[in-house]
Structure formats: C-alpha cells, structure tokens
Design a protein around this motif. Structure first.
Motif, PDB file in Angstrom:
ATOM      1  N   ARG A   1       0.858  -1.187   0.000  1.00  0.00           N
ATOM      2  CA  ARG A   1       0.000   0.000   0.000  1.00  0.00           C
ATOM      3  C   ARG A   1       0.894   1.237   0.000  1.00  0.00           C
ATOM      4  NH1 ARG A   1      -5.355   0.135   3.575  1.00  0.00           N
ATOM      5  NH2 ARG A   1      -6.003  -1.046   1.735  1.00  0.00           N
TER       6      ARG A   1
ATOM      7  N   PHE B   1       1.101   5.190   0.256  1.00  0.00           N
ATOM      8  CA  PHE B   1       0.347   6.333   0.772  1.00  0.00           C
ATOM      9  C   PHE B   1       0.937   7.618   0.193  1.00  0.00           C
ATOM     10  CE2 PHE B   1       0.283   3.053   4.025  1.00  0.00           C
ATOM     11  CZ  PHE B   1      -1.050   3.020   4.406  1.00  0.00           C
ATOM     12  N   VAL B   2       0.101   8.441  -0.407  1.00  0.00           N
ATOM     13  CA  VAL B   2       0.554   9.731  -0.944  1.00  0.00           C
ATOM     14  C   VAL B   2      -0.143  10.843  -0.173  1.00  0.00           C
ATOM     15  CG1 VAL B   2       0.728  11.197  -2.995  1.00  0.00           C
ATOM     16  CG2 VAL B   2       0.891   8.703  -3.220  1.00  0.00           C
ATOM     17  N   THR B   3       0.652  11.739   0.398  1.00  0.00           N
ATOM     18  CA  THR B   3       0.099  12.852   1.178  1.00  0.00           C
ATOM     19  C   THR B   3       0.727  14.168   0.720  1.00  0.00           C
ATOM     20  OG1 THR B   3       1.831  12.460   2.823  1.00  0.00           O
ATOM     21  CG2 THR B   3      -0.332  11.552   3.288  1.00  0.00           C
TER      22      THR B   3
ATOM     23  N   VAL C   1      -6.065  14.869   4.275  1.00  0.00           N
ATOM     24  CA  VAL C   1      -6.563  13.959   3.259  1.00  0.00           C
ATOM     25  C   VAL C   1      -5.390  13.381   2.471  1.00  0.00           C
ATOM     26  CG1 VAL C   1      -7.972  13.839   1.155  1.00  0.00           C
ATOM     27  CG2 VAL C   1      -8.709  15.241   3.080  1.00  0.00           C
ATOM     28  N   GLY C   2      -5.503  12.127   2.077  1.00  0.00           N
ATOM     29  CA  GLY C   2      -4.470  11.520   1.245  1.00  0.00           C
ATOM     30  C   GLY C   2      -5.063  10.464   0.335  1.00  0.00           C
ATOM     31  N   LYS C   3      -4.221   9.972  -0.566  1.00  0.00           N
ATOM     32  CA  LYS C   3      -4.618   8.891  -1.472  1.00  0.00           C
ATOM     33  C   LYS C   3      -3.765   7.672  -1.159  1.00  0.00           C
ATOM     34  CE  LYS C   3      -3.196  11.670  -4.673  1.00  0.00           C
ATOM     35  NZ  LYS C   3      -2.704  12.270  -5.944  1.00  0.00           N
ATOM     36  N   PHE C   4      -4.303   6.505  -1.456  1.00  0.00           N
ATOM     37  CA  PHE C   4      -3.434   5.329  -1.396  1.00  0.00           C
ATOM     38  C   PHE C   4      -3.665   4.435  -2.603  1.00  0.00           C
ATOM     39  CE2 PHE C   4      -6.364   1.988  -0.095  1.00  0.00           C
ATOM     40  CZ  PHE C   4      -7.374   2.662   0.583  1.00  0.00           C
ATOM     41  N   PHE C   5      -2.640   3.661  -2.917  1.00  0.00           N
ATOM     42  CA  PHE C   5      -2.650   2.771  -4.076  1.00  0.00           C
ATOM     43  C   PHE C   5      -2.220   1.395  -3.598  1.00  0.00           C
ATOM     44  CE2 PHE C   5      -1.629   7.070  -5.360  1.00  0.00           C
ATOM     45  CZ  PHE C   5      -2.490   7.310  -6.423  1.00  0.00           C
ATOM     46  N   ASP C   6      -3.110   0.422  -3.747  1.00  0.00           N
ATOM     47  CA  ASP C   6      -2.782  -0.964  -3.394  1.00  0.00           C
ATOM     48  C   ASP C   6      -2.265  -1.671  -4.634  1.00  0.00           C
ATOM     49  OD1 ASP C   6      -3.547  -0.633  -0.765  1.00  0.00           O
ATOM     50  OD2 ASP C   6      -5.542  -1.486  -1.036  1.00  0.00           O
TER      51      ASP C   6
ATOM     52  N   LEU D   1       3.037   8.184  -9.657  1.00  0.00           N
ATOM     53  CA  LEU D   1       1.992   8.418  -8.652  1.00  0.00           C
ATOM     54  C   LEU D   1       2.161   9.689  -7.823  1.00  0.00           C
ATOM     55  CD1 LEU D   1       1.558   4.783  -7.261  1.00  0.00           C
ATOM     56  CD2 LEU D   1       0.250   5.915  -9.054  1.00  0.00           C
TER      57      LEU D   1
END
Lengths: 82, 82
Positions: A5, A7-9, A39-44, A66
């Motif tokens: 996973r 995590f992009v913040t 708030v952040g995005k994540f990519f699995d 990403l």
C-alpha cells in the motif's frame, strides 16, 4: 505475490484545502472533538515478486507516476506476502 | 489526542477505473510485475478524545460525510494515542 500500500500525502508545508473543508463540515455536524483532518490517497499494488524485490518497483512507480514531488510525499507498507 | 486513519475504498463489486488506468500506465513503464492496482482515499483525523471513545466519532463522520455507501466501504485504524 506481494501486496503493498503506497500512501501519498501533501508535504507538511503544503496547505490541504480539502482537509480543511472537511474539518469545518465535521464541526458543523457537531463533532468539535475533531481537531484536524488531513486527506491523502493510497494505491494498493499486487506485485508478482517476493517481498524483498518490491522496493525498486514501488520507488519507480511512485517517482515516475503516482507522486507529484513538488507538493506531495509518499510512504509504503507491505500488506501481504506469500 | 488520538490520531485515526480512515480508509475509504470501492466495494469489491465496483469497477475501479482509475486503478485500471494506472495499472495500464505502469505496464507501459515496463513494470509488468504489477498485477493489480486499487485506488483509495484516506482521512487522518486528530480527535480530542481517548482511544476508547473515538469509535463513535469515526462511525458518524464516515456515515454522514466521508463514505458513499452505494459504492464505497471503509475501515479505520488508530495511528497514535496519548
């Protein structure tokens, strides 16, 4: 297969307008105990590799696709390995 | 203060077009070892409460604001407590 996973913040120095708006809306709902929202995005990613080989893939995918390093930073963690 | 991270993802039955597009772009970058990509959002909440009192806040904020239960589901984890 290894699942990671990413995590992009936002960087700490970058204002997070979406988080600020959500915090205000949460307060309007009566939850003043919520002091801060980020708030952040994540990519699995499911990667066809052993866990000791995924670091290079994660680094390249993050850097080339990403993450906007002007405003963002990232971390990752291994979620599953087998 | 307790910090919690709320993860919002598509339900497994819902197609994730952004994840699919990212997977194809990763393959175009030469990383065919990436077999699947799923995208999600997360919200880091700093809550002025002890850890045993945050569950109600998280549930209400998720249900009333952060999650579209038609397409999405959520989990959360405590990141810090003191």
């Amino acid at each position: 297969m290894t699942k990671v996973r990413i995590f992009v913040t936002y960087k700490p120095s970058v204002f997070d307008p979406q988080g600020d708006t959500i915090k205000k809306t949460i307060h309007a709902l009566g939850h003043d105990e919520v002091a801060d929202v980020q708030v952040g995005k994540f990519f699995d990613l499911t990667i066809d590799a052993q866990v000791d080989q995924v670091a290079k893939t994660v680094k390249e995918v993050a850097e080339k696709l990403l993450v906007n390093f002007n405003m963002e930073t990232y971390t990752y963690q291994v979620m599953e390995e087998n």
